[in-house]
Design a protein around this motif. Structure first.
Motif, short mmCIF file in Angstrom:
data_model
loop_
_atom_site.label_atom_id
_atom_site.label_comp_id
_atom_site.label_asym_id
_atom_site.label_seq_id
_atom_site.Cartn_x
_atom_site.Cartn_y
_atom_site.Cartn_z
N ALA A 510 -1.93 3.39 -0.33
CA ALA A 510 -1.36 2.28 -1.08
C ALA A 510 -1.26 2.69 -2.55
CB ALA A 510 -2.22 1.02 -0.94
N CYS A 511 -0.25 2.16 -3.23
CA CYS A 511 -0.14 2.40 -4.66
C CYS A 511 0.73 1.32 -5.28
CB CYS A 511 0.42 3.79 -4.96
SG CYS A 511 2.01 4.13 -4.22
N GLY A 512 0.51 1.07 -6.56
CA GLY A 512 1.27 0.03 -7.25
C GLY A 512 0.98 -1.34 -6.65
N PRO A 513 1.96 -2.24 -6.67
CA PRO A 513 1.73 -3.62 -6.18
C PRO A 513 1.90 -3.74 -4.67
CG PRO A 513 3.93 -3.46 -7.06
CD PRO A 513 3.30 -2.08 -7.28
N HIS A 514 1.53 -2.70 -3.92
CA HIS A 514 1.83 -2.67 -2.49
C HIS A 514 0.57 -2.50 -1.65
CE1 HIS A 514 6.01 -2.45 -3.66
NE2 HIS A 514 5.81 -1.32 -4.31
N PHE A 515 -0.51 -3.13 -2.04
CA PHE A 515 -1.75 -2.97 -1.27
C PHE A 515 -1.57 -3.46 0.17
CE2 PHE A 515 -5.77 -4.94 0.21
CZ PHE A 515 -6.46 -3.76 0.46
N GLU A 516 -0.95 -4.63 0.34
CA GLU A 516 -0.81 -5.16 1.69
C GLU A 516 0.10 -4.27 2.54
OE1 GLU A 516 -0.03 -9.26 2.19
OE2 GLU A 516 -1.45 -9.92 0.67
N ALA A 517 1.09 -3.62 1.93
CA ALA A 517 1.94 -2.70 2.68
C ALA A 517 1.13 -1.51 3.16
CB ALA A 517 3.10 -2.22 1.80
N GLY A 518 0.23 -0.97 2.31
CA GLY A 518 -0.64 0.11 2.74
C GLY A 518 -1.56 -0.32 3.86
N LEU A 519 -2.08 -1.53 3.74
CA LEU A 519 -2.95 -2.06 4.80
C LEU A 519 -2.16 -2.21 6.10
CD1 LEU A 519 -5.95 -2.95 4.86
CD2 LEU A 519 -5.15 -5.27 4.50
N GLY A 520 -0.92 -2.68 5.97
CA GLY A 520 -0.09 -2.83 7.15
C GLY A 520 0.23 -1.49 7.81
N ALA A 521 0.48 -0.45 6.99
CA ALA A 521 0.73 0.89 7.54
C ALA A 521 -0.50 1.41 8.28
CB ALA A 521 1.14 1.85 6.43
N ALA A 522 -1.68 1.20 7.70
CA ALA A 522 -2.92 1.61 8.38
C ALA A 522 -3.10 0.86 9.68
CB ALA A 522 -4.13 1.38 7.45
N ASP A 523 -2.71 -0.42 9.70
CA ASP A 523 -2.82 -1.22 10.92
C ASP A 523 -1.88 -0.69 12.00
OD1 ASP A 523 -4.18 -3.35 12.11
OD2 ASP A 523 -2.49 -4.71 11.81
N CYS A 525 -0.93 2.40 12.29
CA CYS A 525 -1.55 3.64 12.77
C CYS A 525 -2.65 3.33 13.77
CB CYS A 525 -2.15 4.43 11.60
SG CYS A 525 -0.96 5.52 10.83
N LEU A 526 -3.44 2.32 13.44
CA LEU A 526 -4.53 1.92 14.33
C LEU A 526 -3.97 1.51 15.69
CD1 LEU A 526 -7.53 1.19 14.78
CD2 LEU A 526 -7.01 -1.07 13.84
N TYR A 527 -2.86 0.79 15.68
CA TYR A 527 -2.25 0.38 16.94
C TYR A 527 -1.83 1.61 17.77
CZ TYR A 527 0.98 -1.84 20.20
OH TYR A 527 1.62 -2.24 21.33
N LEU A 528 -1.29 2.62 17.10
CA LEU A 528 -0.90 3.84 17.81
C LEU A 528 -2.12 4.54 18.41
CD1 LEU A 528 1.78 5.20 15.30
CD2 LEU A 528 2.18 4.12 17.51
N VAL A 529 -3.22 4.58 17.65
CA VAL A 529 -4.45 5.20 18.17
C VAL A 529 -4.90 4.48 19.42
CG1 VAL A 529 -6.89 5.67 17.70
CG2 VAL A 529 -5.19 6.04 15.90
N LYS A 530 -4.89 3.16 19.38
CA LYS A 530 -5.39 2.38 20.51
C LYS A 530 -4.48 2.52 21.73
CE LYS A 530 -8.36 -1.01 18.42
NZ LYS A 530 -9.45 -0.64 19.32
N ASN A 531 -3.23 2.84 21.52
CA ASN A 531 -2.32 3.00 22.64
C ASN A 531 -2.21 4.44 23.11
OD1 ASN A 531 -0.58 0.43 23.50
ND2 ASN A 531 -1.17 0.25 21.35
N THR A 532 -2.98 5.33 22.52
CA THR A 532 -2.97 6.74 22.95
C THR A 532 -4.39 7.23 23.23
OG1 THR A 532 -2.92 7.39 20.61
CG2 THR A 532 -0.82 7.32 21.79
#
Length: 550
Positions: A510-523, A525-532
């Motif tokens: 995350a960087c700048g005013p996009h913390f929630e976007a970074g959190l969403g991207a991590a989420d 990724c987490l979904y992909l991990v759980k499905n693999t």
């Protein structure tokens, strides 16, 4: 009692109507609002504003509630005669408003002033509501011991009042507190007593339940959870039947339908979960309430069900809907909080009140000293999760946005979401107490892994977030392998025989005013991990924060 305007019988009749409206505000809110609006321009307008402020607070219109209190409280405090019970009711509503705005210290001070006025007026109503709501405020910030003490002090006062709804709500809150403390049998007893208090015997229940479907749904959902934890299959079946019956009596009430569907789907298989929750989404669309915050849980549970049924596309759609709704809810909550705090700042309704009321008996003095010492304690608790001791979701977003604003693509903020694999199975097989110990232990492992400058928080349920300034997603993911291995290799047998725990970790930047976007991207990724396969670490790049050097 403060004098109220109006000539003779007319003024007395109007005040009696307002008293009736106040005592019926939770059962018949529309009628209470109508009575209050009719009296707004009368000499009892301040009292009418207190009723409307309470109803606005209950409906989530916080800034409007604060504005009404700002008009009413100076008139109630400075009017002819001594302050009366209506000032105490206003203090209670304002205290609850501060509690919802995550200002527990301010709330505790206001509850203290309400209790002082209660003793001055010898008002059991004010003392009971002050002790009860103070207990709820303490429970919300994780201070379970003081919360239970104040709720138990409120109960005998409520039992002495002709207020079965208030008694039922108090026992509901005590039951929830007992359940969270790992005492399902005690919780069951409290919740059954709550049902008996509000509805009496079976015949009275059938007759009165339609008047209070919101309270019945919350009581029965909590009782269902307690019965499951206690292993009481008979009581589980009874509550499931009662909830299904209740759903037919309040078919167009979204919150009740959602509450019931979430309760009934908690033990259901994936196909039954779809059958329970999809009609709730249809109802939300029909009522134009698709942005209701409670639908986040529905979308998350539907995502799990679709994944279990082999429909990853639908699972991803529901996960995206949950994430979008969660972001919109956070934005709306922050805007609402800013607007309300601005109203409170401009009205300054507490300036004079803080200097006037004086303690008049030793018990009140003791209560007030206790409340004053709680201010700082509760402020600290308001930033931490009561179970794990890590920072809570509120502080995560507050500090995460600050850290992200200081980050840049060449020195991003590393964002990791850590999720316990198959945590529901752990709870189902081992019970909620070992499940809680798993959460506490994982929190300790995350804390041991964290470096100076990191921020570790409980995101919700079995999910945790770790933020690390100045690290790229690939580098952070590589470091987090050590945490994953520490979890896998930990001696979980000490928590429950045969227990094995693994975690899935999604990492982004995350960087700048996009913390929630970074959190969403991590989420994502987490979904992909759980499905693999789970038990792995995977990183992604947020589009708002182009990749920097690893």
């Amino acid at each position: 009692m403060a004098a109220h305007g109006g000539s003779g019988q007319q003024g007395s009749d109007r005040l009696a109507l307002l008293e009736t409206a106040w005592h019926g505000r939770d059962v018949t809110p529309e009628q209470a609002a109508q009575t209050a609006r009719a009296a707004l321009k009368s000499p009892d307008g301040a009292r009418a504003d207190v009723i409307l402020a309470y109803l606005d607070w209950r409906a989530g219109h916080y800034s409007r509630s604060a504005g009404r209190l700002g008009r009413a409280m100076p008139r109630l405090e400075r009017g002819p005669g001594l302050p009366d019970v209506w000032l105490g009711r206003a203090l209670n509503t304002l205290a609850n408003l501060h509690s919802l705005l995550n200002q527990p210290g301010e709330a505790a001070t206001l509850f203290g002033r309400q209790l002082q006025l209660a003793r001055d007026l010898d008002s059991a109503e004010l003392e009971a509501s002050g002790l009860h709501d103070l207990g709820v405020s303490q429970f919300l910030v994780g201070d379970a011991v003081r919360a239970e003490a104040h709720l138990r002090r409120a109960l005998p006062l409520l039992d002495g009042l002709s207020d079965p709804v208030g008694q039922g709500i108090a026992r509901l809150n005590l039951g929830i507190l007992n359940l969270r403390a790992g005492q399902p049998q005690v919780a069951t007893e409290q919740l059954l007593r709550a049902l008996a208090t509000v509805w009496g015997g079976p015949e009275a229940e059938v007759a009165r339940a339609p008047e209070l479907p919101w309270l019945e749904s919350r009581l029965r959902r909590s009782l269902l959870e307690a019965a499951e934890a206690a292993g009481d299959d008979r009581l589980v079946a009874e509550q499931e039947t009662a909830l299904r019956r209740l759903s037919t009596r309040a078919p167009d009430h979204l919150e009740i339908a959602l509450d019931i569907a979430l309760a009934l789907s908690s033990r259901a298989g994936p196909q039954a979960t779809l059958e329970q929750l999809r009609p709730v989404l249809d109802l939300a669309r029909r009522l134009g309430q698709e942005q209701h915050a409670g639908l986040v849980c529905a979308h998350e549970r539907l995502s799990e069900a679709c994944a279990a049924l082999g429909d990853p596309g639908a699972a991803l759609d529901h996960l995206r809907a949950a994430l979008a709704l969660e972001r919109a809810t956070h934005a709306a909550e922050r805007e609402q909080q800013y607007r309300t705090l601005e109203v409170l700042h401009h009205t300054r309704v507490l300036n004079d009140i803080a200097e006037q009321e004086r303690q008049k008996n030793s018990q009140l003095l003791s209560d007030l000293r206790d409340l004053q010492t709680l201010n700082e304690h509760m402020r600290r608790l308001s930033l931490t999760d009561g179970l794990t001791g890590l920072y809570n979701r509120y502080h995560l977003f507050l500090e995460g946005e600050r850290l992200s604003a200081r980050a840049a693509p060449d020195r991003p903020l590393g964002v990791a979401i850590i999720d316990i694999d198959h945590f529901k199975r752990i709870n189902d097989r081992c019970g909620h107490l070992p499940g809680d110990e798993v959460l506490r232990t994982l929190a300790r492992l995350i804390r041991d892994f964290a470096q100076p400058g990191d921020l570790a928080a409980r995101y919700g349920g079995e999910e945790f977030v770790l933020l690390r300034p100045g690290v790229s997603a690939p580098a952070f993911a590589a470091d987090l392998q050590a945490l994953r291995q520490a979890v896998t290799g930990f001696g979980w047998e000490a928590v429950a025989p045969g227990l094995r725990v693994t975690v899935s970790i999604g990492v982004a930047e995350a960087c700048g005013p996009h913390f929630e976007a970074g959190l969403g991207a991590a989420d994502q990724c987490l979904y992909l991990v759980k499905n693999t396969g789970r038990d792995a670490v995977r990183f992604c790049h947020s589009p708002e924060c182009p990749p920097g050097p690893a």
